[in-house]
Design a protein around this motif. Structure first.
Motif, PDB file in Angstrom:
ATOM      1  N   GLU A   1      62.800  25.552  20.550  1.00  0.00           N
ATOM      2  CA  GLU A   1      61.926  25.810  21.233  1.00  0.00           C
ATOM      3  C   GLU A   1      63.213  26.937  21.879  1.00  0.00           C
ATOM      4  O   GLU A   1      64.343  27.476  22.155  1.00  0.00           O
ATOM      5  CB  GLU A   1      62.246  25.087  22.072  1.00  0.00           C
ATOM      6  N   PRO A   2      62.491  28.592  21.902  1.00  0.00           N
ATOM      7  CA  PRO A   2      63.175  30.039  22.433  1.00  0.00           C
ATOM      8  C   PRO A   2      63.349  29.032  23.927  1.00  0.00           C
ATOM      9  O   PRO A   2      63.127  28.797  24.721  1.00  0.00           O
ATOM     10  CB  PRO A   2      61.564  30.221  23.028  1.00  0.00           C
TER      11      PRO A   2
ATOM     12  N   VAL B   1      62.194  36.618  25.194  1.00  0.00           N
ATOM     13  CA  VAL B   1      61.651  37.625  25.403  1.00  0.00           C
ATOM     14  C   VAL B   1      63.426  38.408  25.079  1.00  0.00           C
ATOM     15  O   VAL B   1      64.507  37.761  26.010  1.00  0.00           O
ATOM     16  CB  VAL B   1      61.771  37.660  26.785  1.00  0.00           C
ATOM     17  N   VAL B   2      63.223  39.925  25.764  1.00  0.00           N
ATOM     18  CA  VAL B   2      65.140  40.650  25.801  1.00  0.00           C
ATOM     19  C   VAL B   2      65.407  41.521  26.503  1.00  0.00           C
ATOM     20  O   VAL B   2      63.919  42.648  26.459  1.00  0.00           O
ATOM     21  CB  VAL B   2      65.333  41.190  23.524  1.00  0.00           C
ATOM     22  N   VAL B   3      66.460  41.860  26.700  1.00  0.00           N
ATOM     23  CA  VAL B   3      66.970  42.828  27.592  1.00  0.00           C
ATOM     24  C   VAL B   3      67.645  43.714  26.319  1.00  0.00           C
ATOM     25  O   VAL B   3      68.970  42.808  26.010  1.00  0.00           O
ATOM     26  CB  VAL B   3      67.288  43.035  28.768  1.00  0.00           C
TER      27      VAL B   3
ATOM     28  N   ILE C   1      67.042  40.712  16.601  1.00  0.00           N
ATOM     29  CA  ILE C   1      66.390  40.196  15.338  1.00  0.00           C
ATOM     30  C   ILE C   1      66.487  38.427  15.628  1.00  0.00           C
ATOM     31  O   ILE C   1      65.394  37.945  15.920  1.00  0.00           O
ATOM     32  CB  ILE C   1      66.693  40.295  13.907  1.00  0.00           C
ATOM     33  N   GLY C   2      67.546  37.955  15.863  1.00  0.00           N
ATOM     34  CA  GLY C   2      67.876  36.617  15.689  1.00  0.00           C
ATOM     35  C   GLY C   2      66.847  35.970  17.351  1.00  0.00           C
ATOM     36  O   GLY C   2      66.348  34.816  17.008  1.00  0.00           O
ATOM     37  N   ALA C   3      66.898  36.859  18.592  1.00  0.00           N
ATOM     38  CA  ALA C   3      66.296  36.653  19.502  1.00  0.00           C
ATOM     39  C   ALA C   3      65.351  36.321  19.688  1.00  0.00           C
ATOM     40  O   ALA C   3      64.385  35.872  20.008  1.00  0.00           O
ATOM     41  CB  ALA C   3      67.074  37.786  20.715  1.00  0.00           C
TER      42      ALA C   3
ATOM     43  N   GLY D   1      53.082  32.499  27.485  1.00  0.00           N
ATOM     44  CA  GLY D   1      53.628  31.935  25.800  1.00  0.00           C
ATOM     45  C   GLY D   1      53.378  32.647  24.741  1.00  0.00           C
ATOM     46  O   GLY D   1      53.184  32.095  24.080  1.00  0.00           O
ATOM     47  N   LYS D   2      53.331  33.899  25.083  1.00  0.00           N
ATOM     48  CA  LYS D   2      52.587  34.864  23.554  1.00  0.00           C
ATOM     49  C   LYS D   2      53.556  34.667  22.978  1.00  0.00           C
ATOM     50  O   LYS D   2      53.568  35.236  22.176  1.00  0.00           O
ATOM     51  CB  LYS D   2      52.173  35.856  24.455  1.00  0.00           C
ATOM     52  N   THR D   3      55.098  34.800  23.168  1.00  0.00           N
ATOM     53  CA  THR D   3      56.037  35.077  22.413  1.00  0.00           C
ATOM     54  C   THR D   3      56.234  33.760  21.567  1.00  0.00           C
ATOM     55  O   THR D   3      57.719  33.705  19.959  1.00  0.00           O
ATOM     56  CB  THR D   3      57.058  35.190  22.763  1.00  0.00           C
ATOM     57  N   LYS D   4      56.072  32.747  21.739  1.00  0.00           N
ATOM     58  CA  LYS D   4      56.081  31.623  20.621  1.00  0.00           C
ATOM     59  C   LYS D   4      55.458  31.934  19.533  1.00  0.00           C
ATOM     60  O   LYS D   4      56.169  30.843  18.454  1.00  0.00           O
ATOM     61  CB  LYS D   4      55.408  29.960  21.240  1.00  0.00           C
ATOM     62  N   SER D   5      54.634  31.720  19.720  1.00  0.00           N
ATOM     63  CA  SER D   5      53.551  32.110  18.514  1.00  0.00           C
ATOM     64  C   SER D   5      54.408  32.559  17.086  1.00  0.00           C
ATOM     65  O   SER D   5      55.107  33.963  17.595  1.00  0.00           O
ATOM     66  CB  SER D   5      52.091  32.672  17.984  1.00  0.00           C
ATOM     67  N   TYR D   6      54.287  32.175  15.853  1.00  0.00           N
ATOM     68  CA  TYR D   6      54.396  32.795  14.642  1.00  0.00           C
ATOM     69  C   TYR D   6      54.427  34.383  14.448  1.00  0.00           C
ATOM     70  O   TYR D   6      54.993  34.864  13.718  1.00  0.00           O
ATOM     71  CB  TYR D   6      54.647  32.017  13.997  1.00  0.00           C
TER      72      TYR D   6
END
Length: 488
Positions: free
Chosen positions: A113-114, A144-146, A136-138, A28-33
């Motif tokens: 939501e992501p 999370v991004v590869v 940047i958009g992701a 859940g850490k990537t969801k925060s502003y």
């Protein structure tokens, strides 16, 4: 070097990478502003601190002039990141929508939501911008991004792998270098979204791989982008904008670079003369040695362009340029007139410094000619005629249209950038990038009040009358059914 590459490919486990990233996303850490903003600030800092290294890498990969590197890649990427930072809270905010009488009393909203774990496969021709902009958009959307940079731009790819982890959360944003084996291994995994920038051939491969897992894709492809030049133009301005759009965009190696021109037979000589003047003014009498022209990216692409240019069907069709230097990997700006439509150069996207011109008797014939071909990523019109402009917008289907200029629409973050048909699917840029990597989750809120017995069994004729009147907006019938009165 080949052995080292094979060894790294064998050691690379796409499955383990994706599993670790999915676990990090589910934390859940990537969801925060705060997390999203910190990553975006890190990218801005990276651009500011490493601008010189970015310019050097772009020069190594494609011989890109320093000004083009800054204007077309570095400045656009930085602006994209700053826009996301400025608007992020607004983009993340749920959107309130109207409720219906059938759900009264209630409130409704759409919550972005992501999607989860996304794969970005980038292109070599703008290897910095087209790599970092989707990321940047992701990130802004909370994913999370590869990131898989293009191996055809090895210096920029290596730069990303070396510096990006120092500025972002490397447990959630990964760079994977490599070529076909690594890309194939990545495509075998289950992703929540894939964005690919490149050609249609590989786009089909990406889409087939994504279909196995029902993964949605954004495909930024290309196509033969036409320019229609009406005789009713400011020829001096139009010719400058055509020349810089074609040869000032990686020497034609851009997905939205003009691919061919259509104009009238009577106007063609004037247009050609004006283009020649601009080419010489911009790139000198010997453009092969101009520091302001990018080189062809590699030997394979140089040979491909040479094959197009040496097609026997083009004999006598070159009206300007045609010079080449295989050692320098450079081909001079080349203009061709009235080439056969079945020539090799018209069977594929040129992606280089060759510019054919077709002629018609009436300028509106060009719309039909464009629509006979697969839909392009961009289409351009130069005219002072507002009625012709309106007809062009209505008649021509393309990823995007631009009137009286070339390529500049790419830089407007308030416009979605993407293709249609053969030129791609989906879009991004600005808020559209956030949307591309988000799920718009509908949410309906109700209290425990507002019960309507007619929705529950047993179903009676009067309940049927009530619900029918309610759902069709029959006010009289609704009142009658409430009081149990018959309709007379």
């Amino acid at each position: 070097m080949g052995e080292e590459r094979r060894r790294l490919a064998e050691e690379f486990s796409a499955g383990e990478l994706v599993s670790a990233l999915r676990e990090n996303f589910e934390s859940g850490k990537t969801k925060s502003y705060e997390w999203r903003a910190a990553q975006l600030k890190g990218i801005v800092k990276m651009i500011d601190e490493k601008e010189g290294e970015i310019v050097d890498a772009l020069d190594d990969d494609i011989g890109k002039p320093k000004l083009e590197s800054f204007v077309h890649e570095i400045a656009l990427a930085r602006s994209s990141c700053l826009l996301a930072l400025k608007e992020l809270k607004k983009w993340m905010k749920p959107e309130k929508v109207s409720s219906m009488i059938a759900t009264f009393p209630s409130s409704a909203e759409i919550v972005p939501e992501p999607l989860g774990i996304v794969l970005v496969i980038s292109a070599w021709n703008y290897p910095f911008l087209l790599t970092i902009d989707p990321v940047i958009g992701a990130i802004a959307a909370g994913n999370v991004v590869v990131l898989k940079p293009s191996e055809i731009a090895p210096s920029t790819s290596a730069l990303f792998a070396r510096i990006l982890p120092n500025y972002v959360d490397s447990s959630c944003i990964k760079v994977v270098e490599g070529s076909i084996p690594e890309t194939t291994a990545l495509l075998e995994q289950k992703w929540d979204k894939i964005l690919y920038t490149g050609n249609a051939k590989v786009g089909r491969i990406v889409m087939m791989a994504a279909a196995k897992h029902l993964t949605p894709v954004v495909l930024e492809l290309g196509g033969k982008c036409p320019i229609v030049v009406d005789p009713n133009v400011d020829l001096k301005v139009a010719s400058k904008r055509i020349v810089v759009g074609k040869w000032g965009s990686n020497n034609g190696q851009a997905c939205i670079a003009p691919d061919y021109i259509i104009t009238t037979k009577s106007f063609a000589p004037k247009l050609i003369d004006a283009l020649k003047v601009c080419v010489e003014k911009f790139y000198g009498e010997n453009p092969l040695h101009s520091a302001d022209l990018s080189r062809v990216v590699n030997d394979n692409h140089f040979e491909r362009l040479r094959r197009l240019l040496d097609d026997e069907k083009l004999s006598g069709k070159i009206v300007h340029g045609g010079e080449r230097d295989a050692k320098l990997l450079k081909i001079a700006p080349t203009i061709l007139l009235d080439i056969p439509d079945d020539s090799l150069i018209m069977q594929e996207e040129i992606f280089g410094p060759l510019l054919p011109i077709f002629t018609v008797d009436d300028i509106e014939e060009s719309f039909h000619l464009i629509n006979l071909k697969p839909k392009p990523l961009a289409a351009y019109l130069f005219t002072r005629d507002k009625k012709l402009e309106e007809k062009f917008v209505k008649a021509v289907s393309a990823g995007g249209l631009l009137i009286n200029d070339t390529i500049l629409h790419f830089g407007n973050p308030n416009l979605p950038f993407g293709g249609v048909g053969e030129s791609g699917m989906g879009s991004y840029h600005g808020k559209f990038s956030f949307d591309a990597f988000s799920h718009k989750k509908p949410v309906l809120h109700r209290s425990f009040g507002g019960e309507v017995s007619a929705r529950y069994p047993p179903y009676t004729p009067n309940k049927h009358r009530f619900l029918r009147a309610l759902l069709t907006g029959d006010v009289v019938g609704l009142i009658l059914s409430i009081f149990g009165w018959p309709r007379t």
